[in-house]
Design an enzyme around this catalytic site. Structure first.
Site, short mmCIF file in Angstrom:
data_model
loop_
_atom_site.label_atom_id
_atom_site.label_comp_id
_atom_site.label_asym_id
_atom_site.label_seq_id
_atom_site.Cartn_x
_atom_site.Cartn_y
_atom_site.Cartn_z
CB SER A 36 -51.56 8.21 -23.02
OG SER A 36 -50.32 7.11 -22.12
CB SER B 84 -50.06 4.25 -23.18
OG SER B 84 -51.10 4.60 -22.53
CE LYS C 266 -47.81 8.71 -21.71
NZ LYS C 266 -48.01 7.23 -21.63
#
Length: 478
Positions: free
Chosen positions: A151, A175, A74
């Site tokens: 996210s 997330s 990520k």
């Protein structure tokens, strides 16, 4: 098969490498080809470092459980020396790190071939991934008009599109689980402090944030969690020790459990009817498996928790932005609207509010602990209150940070379940068990008492065996 890394899971791909049926180079070539073919439509994979990936193969990969399997991290939170990061923000674009974070060191030791990053919203705030630094929104492979969530939306989209078999994510308010629900994947949030945060951070968002993974199978998550779990040097606190480990836990079903089912929000509001139907169907499945299922709803101050969560995250966001600005003005070309709004909100808070909010989070955790101590072993609910939102609904244009989170159409109304377990620190998971009438994934949420990760993941594996979801593929990955 090699042309589509989403056709199987990472464990099977690693088995092909171990048997000599495919090489790590061939798998990397397939992943890069999938990026070229599919990423323009979804905008999920960024900052590709092909030379780093090929060098890691040439120098010899560790003999770990995922040796040779392509992997993405990520673009937020996981620091890696060879992988510059935008952190979802123009302000932090092309940030470089002098060394690797503890969790990345542990992920590398599994033998994965990391070749790039996945998109994230600025600051990790939000249930969608539409950061300006990437030139456009990240889109859902199931329907390009829908968000893959946030996210870790880029990670979810990349796995659902078949670019990689699994990917790293992180979860401070849902997330990992929100993208898992939105993209038809498995996402597991461990107990607080189960995974390391250092050395670049002591904790994330007062302990509410933790790393995780977006996977197509429970076993991939279990093995990667075992590889990464445990405190790193200097950690401020530790999670309760595991008994046998996640992978051992999924080797057999759990004991028959008491399942509390909630087909509304935790404060009693109705949710989308198709989502509520999916919760009830899962309850019937669990009953058929021999578990005891009965209605339950936590008696805990969810609205107070959400206000505290909002203030803690605002202060954390403001600290990060002010530190990165280094005295420069806070302007729209550097920071998006929600980020600027978070800074403005933080500056309205009394200096003692942060510690007060942390105290409220801890009090809420005690309320949730009492609920599980006196009631069910597992709490069943939806992951989201409705199917995946349309792109643009949760973009960062607004400067009203509080309404963005707590308004009637805000993120907490859309995602009223996930942040509860970030605040309490308890383990929780989203399972891809249903699809809406128009073909959008619907995630089902299971949560357990603090430290009961093994019970929870064993139940997830039992459900996976009873209702295999691997054959369900996003249209662009089929």
């Amino acid at each position: 098969m090699i042309g589509d890394l989403g056709a199987t899971d990472a464990t099977e791909l690693a088995g092909l490498v171990a048997r000599g049926e495919v090489t790590p180079e061939e798998l990397l070539d397939a992943a890069l080809a999938a990026v070229e073919a599919r990423n323009p439509a979804i905008n999920a994979v960024v900052l590709i470092q092909e030379d780093v990936a090929r060098r890691s193969i040439a120098e010899g990969l560790p003999p770990g459980p995922f040796r040779g399997v392509p992997f993405l991290i990520k673009d937020l939170g996981v620091e890696a020396r060879d992988f510059p990061s935008h952190n979802g923000s123009r302000l932090l674009a092309n940030t470089r790190y002098p060394g690797d974070s503890s969790i990345f060191t542990r992920m590398k030791a599994t033998g994965v071939v990391t070749f790039g990053r996945t998109t994230s919203p600025e600051g990790g705030i939000g249930a969608a991934t539409e950061a300006a630094v990437y030139g456009g929104p990240t889109r859902n492979p199931w329907n390009l008009d829908r968000t893959p969530g946030g996210s870790s939306g880029g990670a979810g989209a990349a796995v659902a599109a078949g670019i990689v078999a699994f990917a790293h994510g992180s979860d401070g308010g849902g997330s990992v689980r929100i993208p898992a629900s939105s993209c038809g994947l498995f996402g597991f949030k461990p107990t607080r402090a189960r995974l390391p945060d250092g050395p670049y951070a002591g904790e994330g968002w007062a302990g509410m944030a933790i790393d995780g993974f977006l996977t197509r199978s429970v076993r991939d998550t279990a093995v990667m969690l075992d590889a990464c779990e445990g405190a790193d040097l200097g950690a401020p606190y530790w999670a309760p020790p595991l008994d046998r480990g996640h992978a051992a836990a999924i080797s057999r079903p759990p004991r028959r459990l008491r399942i509390g089912i909630c087909d509304t929000t935790f404060t009693g509001e109705p949710i989308h009817p198709e989502v509520a139907d999916a919760v009830r169907a899962t309850g019937r499945l669990l009953e058929a498996l021999g578990h005891h299922v009965e209605p339950a709803r936590p008696q805990a101050d969810v609205p107070g928790m959400m206000r505290a969560w909002t203030d803690i995250v605002a202060v954390g966001t403001a600290l990060g932005i002010r530190s990165a600005l280094k005295g420069r003005p806070l302007t729209p070309d550097l920071v998006e609207g929600v980020g600027r709004g978070a800074v403005a909100h933080a500056e309205t808070l009394h200096p003692t509010r942060y510690l007060e909010a942390v105290g409220q989070i801890h009090a809420f955790g005690r309320e949730m602990a009492r609920f599980f101590d006196r009631g069910p072993d597992i709490l069943l609910s939806a992951t989201l209150a409705e199917p995946p939102a349309r792109v643009g609904r949760f973009n960062h244009a607004t400067e009203d940070y509080v309404a963005y989170r707590t308004g009637p159409e805000g993120i907490f109304a859309y995602s009223p379940f996930c942040a509860v377990f970030n605040a309490s620190g308890q383990p929780a998971a989203s399972l891809p068990l249903a699809w809406s009438s128009d073909g959008l994934p619907i995630g089902i949420h299971l949560a357990a008492a603090f430290g009961q990760d093994e019970t929870l993941i064993a139940l997830c594996a039992e459900v996976e065996r009873a209702t295999p979801w691997a054959e369900k593929r996003a249209p662009m990955a089929a």
